[in-house]
Structures are given as C-alpha cells and as structure tokens.
Design a protein around this motif. Structure first.
Motif, short mmCIF file in Angstrom:
data_model
loop_
_atom_site.label_atom_id
_atom_site.label_comp_id
_atom_site.label_asym_id
_atom_site.label_seq_id
_atom_site.Cartn_x
_atom_site.Cartn_y
_atom_site.Cartn_z
N ARG A 1 0.89 -1.28 0.20
CA ARG A 1 -0.04 -0.04 -0.14
C ARG A 1 0.72 1.27 0.06
N ARG A 2 1.91 1.30 0.99
CA ARG A 2 2.70 2.56 0.80
C ARG A 2 3.42 2.64 -0.62
N VAL A 3 3.85 1.85 -1.18
CA VAL A 3 4.38 1.82 -2.59
C VAL A 3 3.41 2.34 -3.43
N TRP A 4 2.26 1.76 -3.56
CA TRP A 4 1.23 2.15 -4.47
C TRP A 4 0.82 3.81 -4.24
N GLU A 5 0.92 4.11 -2.76
CA GLU A 5 0.24 5.44 -2.34
C GLU A 5 1.32 6.66 -2.93
N ALA A 6 2.58 5.99 -2.54
CA ALA A 6 3.95 7.14 -2.84
C ALA A 6 4.07 7.16 -4.32
N GLU A 7 3.82 6.07 -5.25
CA GLU A 7 4.37 6.38 -6.74
C GLU A 7 3.20 6.35 -7.44
N GLN B 1 5.67 7.88 4.01
CA GLN B 1 6.14 6.64 4.81
C GLN B 1 6.79 5.64 4.00
N LYS B 2 7.96 5.51 4.33
CA LYS B 2 8.89 4.66 3.41
C LYS B 2 8.74 3.27 3.65
N VAL B 3 8.95 2.52 2.84
CA VAL B 3 9.30 0.82 3.31
C VAL B 3 10.66 0.78 3.49
N THR B 4 11.06 0.22 4.56
CA THR B 4 12.45 0.04 4.82
C THR B 4 12.51 -1.55 4.96
#
Length: 434
Positions: A63-69, A84-87
């Motif tokens: 979800r975070r990757v979808w939202e950010a990009e 909110q980065k994926v680490t």
C-alpha cells in the motif's frame, strides 16, 4: 548481509512491489473503507486478538508503494517530506504477518463489503518480500527442492516407485506409468505420498472399478507448487511448465489434481496466466472426477458408514473454486449420518495450515492458535470422525485435534469411496447379459 547487499535487496523488493501494482490492486486500495470486517473473518486475528494480524494491515508495504508512486496525494506527501517509506526493517517485521499469519484462505476477500480481494494482494505482496530477501527459511528450502528435485519435500520417482509396488501387490492391479492417450494424467502431492499412501491405492481401485484409463508420469508426478506459496512467479511458472510438458508428451486430454487445495488452484486457475498460454488439456480436482463418475452411474457402492461424520471443506477447493456440492453428493453414497459444520462451503473456516504456513516451522504456534476456530466448529456438531479432501488440511486437522485432546479420527474422502466399492465380479454379475 552487508549494508550494500541489504540496500540492493530492498531495491529489488521495491521494484517487485511496483511491478505487482496493477489496476485491480490500485482499485482495491482506493476503495478500502477501513471498516475492519476483514479482521472478523481471519482466524489468526480472532484467535489471538492481536490487531497486527488484521488482513488489510498485512498489505501495508504494498500500500505504501502504491500511495507514494501511483497517487497524487502520495507524491505531494513525498514533496513535503511526509512519505512513509518501506524500509528493510519494516519488511523484516512484516515477514511474520505475510507468511506466518496468513494462509491465503480468501475468507477476508469473501466478506469485504466493497469486494476487495485481499488474498490476491497478499499473493502479490509476497513477490516483493521474496525479492527483498524476506521469506521464511522453510519455504525457501521447499522452493529450492521443488526446482532441483521436482518435489518440495525432496522426493524422487524412486520413492514413489516403491509405493507403487506396494499398491500393486496389495490390489493385484496395475498402476499405469507413462501411458499415452489415456483419459487422465494423475498428479500427486508429496504429503500424500509420505503421509497418506492409501490415496494412491484408492484411486487405483476406483479407476479400475469405473473403467477409467489413466497414468502417472515419471517426468512430473508432483502437483504442489512451492512458487505460489512463497510468492515467486518465475518458480511457479517453471513448475507449471513441467506439468504441461508431461501432459503434452503423454497426449492426455485431462489432468487430475490430487487431494491438495492449493495444488488445484495453482495448476487450474493460476497456471495458464503464469505460462502465458492456454492448456491443450483440462484440469480437474479428484473430487470433480469422482462426482462425474457417480453422476454417470460408474461408481457402484455398497454399505454405508454408520457413525456420525462431518466435513472440512478446503478453502482453495470450496471458497476459491466453487467445488462444494460435489463432495456432499459423494458423501451421500457412503454415509448414513452426515452433518455439515455450521459454516461450511464458501463460508467455512480455514484450518490454518494453507498458503505455505504448514511448511514454515516458525509459524507452528500461530497455526495452532488459528486452529481453535476450526476446533470450535467441530465441537458444535460432535462428529465421531472428520472427512476432508486435502492432504494439508488433513494433516492439520489430525495435529490440531491431537493438540487439544480431541479423539476424532480424520479420513480422506477418496479412500472412503474406495472402501465401499462393490467388488468388480459382483458388479459384472449385476449387468444385463447381451
């Protein structure tokens, strides 16, 4: 792992997440109303009470990757430094949520009020986890064995050949091998070969009784697809191609998946998409084949079980594939006192072992916690025995019932049908003379 290697693994994982975000995934994330109903459908959440096991939360890395990009709001947040980065640390934490506490049973997808397919997205999220180096050791090793030996448990043909000799000696029947142009090519699962060898004997008897022509293939006998379980579509496609190549070589019109839920959905539903082409054959679960034979009057049975029986529907077979009434029609042949669990068919509760959980030793405590939901179902109807048609479910039922001191044996449906077949000579006597 060095810092540089960790960074490279994370980048591979993020790239995989991006590649997995398609139109349905974007629509699902956009339409989620955060109602929490998915949590009420998950045995891992319900039996632990821990909110981290809420199904939608398990998808947070994707979800975070979808939202950010892929969203305007995400890009604005990135410009403002609010992303909110994926680490790597996050993925290490989420490994338990995506593998140990999810059997991909699909019950959360079924009850979602806006139709979001969470199990579909779990499958996609696991692709990124594998590429980032965050997958359970048990599933990694199973995948390696599947690629190198053809079996996730490392079984080779010589192991099956020994079992075939036992079956032939016990039944006096031939187990056909590498026969071309027959009705069916039969697949097995390693778990059946090791834990439930009676399955092969049962289908040998049934097919002889019904006049079905069939064969095993020395080039591909394994139905289990470890690539689907771990989340690696390249491995999954390679394993599907082995089945296709064997079936094409033997020129069979049909392939039978064994009593293994995920094996059936892997070869039946995901397989053509994985390899990018249609099969030149059809795929059936063994229960579908048995029901076809029953409906055609080709299964002659005698006697019925008199003790109280109930049934566990494998998630991949019932909920995901719609095979529900078939097994009940078969039960009518052999059971006098059959009672369904209160929630069954599409709505049945998962046993807790699917989706690779059973291959993940670390997940054992969570697997048994999730089983409490199935335990409660069984206690409601008080059966003398349970019947199922999936080797993984059967193993979990046996282990779970033993864990909770419930003296309830578990049997396979196929073996039960075989036990009630009319002897072939008796069947022939009943046929009218020409």
């Amino acid at each position: 792992m060095s810092a540089q290697e960790s960074t490279l693994s994370l980048e591979r994982g993020l790239a995989a997440f991006r590649a997995e975000i398609d139109a349905p995934t974007a629509a699902f994330f956009s339409s989620c109303v955060h109602c929490g109903i998915c949590a009420q459908s998950c045995p891992f959440y319900l039996e632990t009470g821990d909110p981290k096991y809420t199904p939608i939360l398990k998808l947070e890395p994707l979800r975070r990757v979808w939202e950010a990009e892929f969203t305007l709001w995400g890009r604005i947040k990135r410009l403002l430094g609010l992303e909110q980065k994926v680490t790597d640390a996050m993925l290490a934490e989420w490994e338990e949520l995506l593998y140990d506490s999810c059997s991909m049973c699909g019950r959360c997808s079924l009850v979602c009020p806006v139709g979001n397919d969470l199990a579909y997205m779990i499958r996609k999220t696991r692709e990124g986890m594998v590429q980032s180096g965050h997958a359970p050791e048990g599933l990694i090793n199973a995948s390696i064995r599947a690629v190198t030996t053809g079996s996730p448990m490392g079984l080779q043909w010589k192991t099956l050949a020994v079992q075939i000799k036992h079956v032939e000696a016990s039944t006096g029947l031939e187990v056909p091998i590498d026969k071309t142009g027959v009705d069916y090519m039969v697949l097995l699962s390693s778990m059946e070969i090791i834990n439930f060898p009676e399955y092969l004997e049962a289908i040998t008897k049934i097919f002889d009784h019904a006049g079905v022509t069939w064969t095993l293939s020395t080039e591909c006998f394994e139905a289990t697809n470890a690539g689907i379980q771990i989340g690696n579509k390249d491995i999954a496609a390679q394993l599907v191609e082995r089945v296709v190549a064997a079936a094409e070589k033997l020129k069979v019109p049909n392939v039978i998946s064994p009593e293994c839920g995920h094996a059936f959905t892997a070869i039946r539903w995901e397989g053509p998409n994985l390899i990018g082409r249609r099969y030149p054959f059809r795929v059936f679960h063994i229960v579908e084949v048995l029901e076809t034979l029953r409906a055609a009057g080709r299964l002659k049975t005698e006697g019925k079980e008199t003790d109280r029986l109930s049934m566990h529907d494998p998630c991949n077979l019932a909920r995901k594939s719609g095979v529900i009434q078939q097994q009940r029609n078969l039960m009518d042949l052999v059971a006098d006192d059959f009672v369904d669990l209160k929630e069954h068919g599409r709505y049945q509760w998962c046993c807790g072992a699917g989706g690779g959980v059973s291959s993940n030793e670390r997940a054992e405590p969570l697997k048994m916690a999730a089983f409490k939901r199935k335990k409660a179902q069984i206690e409601e109807v008080e059966p003398a025995r349970m019947v199922t048609m999936c080797a993984t479910c059967r193993t979990q039922l046996e282990e779970g019932l033993e864990e909770f001191n419930m003296d309830i044996p578990v049997v396979g449906l196929t073996e039960m049908i075989a036990d009630h077949l009319v002897e072939k000579d008796a069947t022939a006597e009943e046929e009218p003379q020409a």
